[in-house]
Scaffold this active site. Structure first.
Site, short mmCIF file in Angstrom:
data_model
loop_
_atom_site.label_atom_id
_atom_site.label_comp_id
_atom_site.label_asym_id
_atom_site.label_seq_id
_atom_site.Cartn_x
_atom_site.Cartn_y
_atom_site.Cartn_z
N SER A 135 0.83 -1.20 0.00
CA SER A 135 0.00 0.00 0.00
C SER A 135 0.88 1.26 0.00
CB SER A 135 -0.96 -0.05 1.19
OG SER A 135 -1.98 0.90 1.07
N GLU A 187 -10.09 -3.28 -6.11
CA GLU A 187 -9.59 -2.18 -5.28
C GLU A 187 -9.47 -0.90 -6.09
OE1 GLU A 187 -5.43 -2.14 -4.05
OE2 GLU A 187 -5.18 -4.15 -4.87
N HIS A 230 -7.65 -5.06 -1.61
CA HIS A 230 -6.40 -4.37 -1.34
C HIS A 230 -5.53 -5.17 -0.37
CE1 HIS A 230 -3.89 -0.79 -0.94
NE2 HIS A 230 -4.02 -0.83 0.37
#
Length: 310
Positions: free
Chosen positions: A144, A238, A268
């Site tokens: 991320s 996502e 995600h």
């Protein structure tokens, strides 16, 4: 079974309560830690340490290679998360690759906005090199925002004239703080975790009134030439999907060896679900093979000498 796992995970993520008003950063950090923390896997020893002037967590699998190292950057929108919350994910990757990993507790926004995290990432990487680590025996990974930070760190290292590591792996990287990817809107209904508004709120706290198109804030907009071989893994469900797709595409266009994997029906950073989701374990297995393969390729076994692989 895997389809059932994906559906159950989607339902679980959608069931998470949402507060009507955005909580304070401290409350968000506490909530994230309570929901997301997974300990390092069995057989992976952890030790508090420091790297580049920041606290860090060493994760050492039993029988790990002596010299090879993994530098890991945790996710959390540059606002939440820590080496502790991500010890399970970083440790699972390290164990599969047989590498000693160091996860850096870089400074978080809004107390420390951009470029503090990048400064900490570069300091950590520089400290590994200064401590005698051979860049051909180093690899980098992150998830991320940590994936974006990993790429930004390598761009900063390139600009500082430092050598690149052997390879980099990123899971669902956030690499565009301008939020210009089409999936930011097209995938909102499919994404069980984030909306465009959620991502924008993180960007507001990290960059504020600064330039969100700065190459170290949005590395997908940067010149990626000279980076090491790159593996990008993302889920199809996502809002950050286009960040992953464009990162791999721009890296390839810059003559970087880039591999993109998109998991259908997956959210995600689905790799967090290792041990509970078949696709997560398979993805981590592939990521570990990618890292080890490039570490092996950086040394010519016939000559016993190392060569940089691009």
């Amino acid at each position: 079974m895997s389809r059932q796992q994906r559906q159950a995970l989607d339902a679980l993520l959608r069931s998470a309560p949402r507060e009507e008003t955005r909580p304070t950063p401290a409350r968000q950090r506490a909530s994230f830690a309570a929901a997301m923390t997974r300990p390092a896997p069995e057989g992976v020893a952890t030790r508090r340490t420091a790297l580049g002037g920041r606290p860090a967590l060493d994760l050492e699998p039993a029988g790990a290679a002596d010299r090879r190292r993994l530098l890991y950057f945790h996710g959390g929108g540059y606002l939440v998360g820590s080496p502790d919350t991500h010890a399970g994910l970083a440790g699972a990757l390290a164990a599969r690759a047989g590498l000693r990993a160091t996860s850096v507790d870089y400074r978080l926004a809004p107390e420390h906005p951009f470029p503090a995290a990048v400064d900490d990432g570069l300091a950590a990487y520089r400290a590994l090199l200064a401590g005698g680590a051979d860049p051909r025996e180093l690899v980098v990974a992150g998830d991320s925002a940590g994936g974006g930070l990993g790429i930004a760190t390598l761009l900063a290292a390139r600009e500082a004239g430092l050598p690149q590591p052997a390879a980099v792996v990123v899971f669902s990287p956030w690499v565009d703080l301008t939020l210009s990817g089409a999936s930011m809107r097209a995938k909102e209904e499919a994404d069980p975790i984030f909306s465009e508004a959620d991502i924008r709120a993180y960007a507001d706290l990290y960059v504020g009134a600064g330039d969100r198109s700065h190459p170290l804030a949005s590395p997908v907009l940067a010149d990626l030439s000279g980076l090491p071989p790159l593996l990008v893994q993302a889920g199809a469900n996502e809002v950050l999907l286009d960040d992953a797709v464009r990162l791999a595409g721009r890296a390839g266009a810059a003559d970087v060896a880039a591999t993109l994997e998109i998991g259908p029906g997956l959210p995600h950073v689905y790799q967090h679900e290792h041990g509970r989701l078949d696709e997560a374990d398979a993805a981590l297995d592939r990521a570990a093979r990618f890292l080890v393969g490039h570490l092996d390729a950086a040394v010519d076994p016939a000559e016993g000498s190392a060569e940089v692989v691009h």
